[in-house]
Design an enzyme around this catalytic site. Structure first.
Site, mmCIF file in Angstrom:
data_model
loop_
_atom_site.group_PDB
_atom_site.id
_atom_site.type_symbol
_atom_site.label_atom_id
_atom_site.label_comp_id
_atom_site.label_asym_id
_atom_site.label_seq_id
_atom_site.Cartn_x
_atom_site.Cartn_y
_atom_site.Cartn_z
ATOM 1 N N SER A 66 -13.131 54.221 -32.056
ATOM 2 C CA SER A 66 -13.712 52.904 -31.370
ATOM 3 C C SER A 66 -15.245 53.052 -31.505
ATOM 4 O O SER A 66 -15.993 54.247 -31.525
ATOM 5 C CB SER A 66 -13.350 52.726 -29.763
ATOM 6 O OG SER A 66 -12.103 52.532 -29.693
ATOM 7 N N GLN A 67 -16.069 52.051 -31.094
ATOM 8 C CA GLN A 67 -17.499 52.081 -31.138
ATOM 9 C C GLN A 67 -17.857 52.752 -29.777
ATOM 10 O O GLN A 67 -17.231 52.653 -28.612
ATOM 11 C CB GLN A 67 -17.848 50.625 -30.815
ATOM 12 C CG GLN A 67 -19.625 50.072 -30.466
ATOM 13 C CD GLN A 67 -19.705 48.780 -30.448
ATOM 14 O OE1 GLN A 67 -18.798 47.865 -30.151
ATOM 15 N NE2 GLN A 67 -20.812 48.568 -30.162
#
Ligand code: SAH
Length: 218
Positions: A66-67
């Site tokens: 994920s970011q």
């Protein structure tokens, strides 16, 4: 933690922390964990030069890390103090697992992809993370042996809340799960208050599907 490894990434990591603060992340323990954990170890070498950009990256097997902003927003919601036992579903790259290791006392993490889990084991050892146990299996069933957990964090999107998670959550415990369709979900915080769950919508997200008995079919 092996943040002294490859000190050339230190500055980049510090700039990421500053960028996250500018985007509104306030929890100092979370920012400190991001400053400590060498994200470049947890991304494939082909995208290593992008390890400290605030973006999601591919990690193989069709899965993504994920970011960092999404990790930070999620981890803030758990309000960890360092004394908790935490269950993570979807180890993936093990980057968030390492962040949890820095934020809680003990972390239990379940992953269904054997190849990802083998890699995760190696990387956690390399990053000197010692308070994490991992399990290969269907995380929609939780990990009963070490329940109840003070926090549960699910890193893949589910159509509905798998019943095992509520059952394995401690009183007052916080459960974070992306709920919705395969294409978009609402990151949802559920807090256990007696026999009911208090519910808060946090932020719209797009996670890979949670696949298993309590999730999407394979
Ligand atoms: N936090 C991870 C997220 C990886 S993507 C990271 O940032 O790297 C989500 C992960 O959930 C994938 O690795 C996928 O294989 C795993 N997953 C999906 N369904 C699962 C299930 N039922 N049990 C355990 N892991 C699951």
């Amino acid at each position: 933690m092996a943040s002294s490894v490859e000190p050339e990434f230190r500055g980049a990591r510090r700039r990421l922390v500053e960028a996250l603060q500018e985007k509104g992340i306030k929890d100092l323990a979370v920012l400190r964990a991001i400053d400590l954990v060498p994200r470049h170890l947890f991304v494939p070498s082909t995208v290593r030069h992008r390890a400290y950009e605030d973006s999601a990256l591919p990690i193989g097997q069709g899965q993504t890390i994920s970011q960092p902003y999404v990790h930070a927003r999620a981890l803030e919601q758990l309000m960890l103090t360092g004394r908790e036992r935490v269950l993570e579903i979807g180890t993936g790259s093990a980057y968030q697992t390492a962040l949890l290791g820095a934020l809680a006392e003990q972390v239990f993490s379940v992953e269904r992809h054997a190849a990802l889990l083998d890699q995760a084991r190696l990387l956690l050892a390399k990053a000197n993370v010692r308070n994490v146990s991992v399990l290969l299996g269907d995380g929609t069933l939780g990990w009963r042996e070490y329940a109840p957990y003070h926090a549960i964090i699910v890193s893949a999107g589910a159509p509905d809340l798998p019943p095992a998670f509520e059952a394995q959550l401690a009183e007052g415990g916080r459960l974070l799960i992306p709920l919705g369709s395969k294409d978009e979900q609402m990151l949802t915080l559920l807090i256990k208050r007696g026999d009911r769950l208090e519910r808060r919508d946090i932020v719209p997200v797009r996670f890979v599907p949670l696949i298993g008995a309590g999730g999407w079919p394979a």
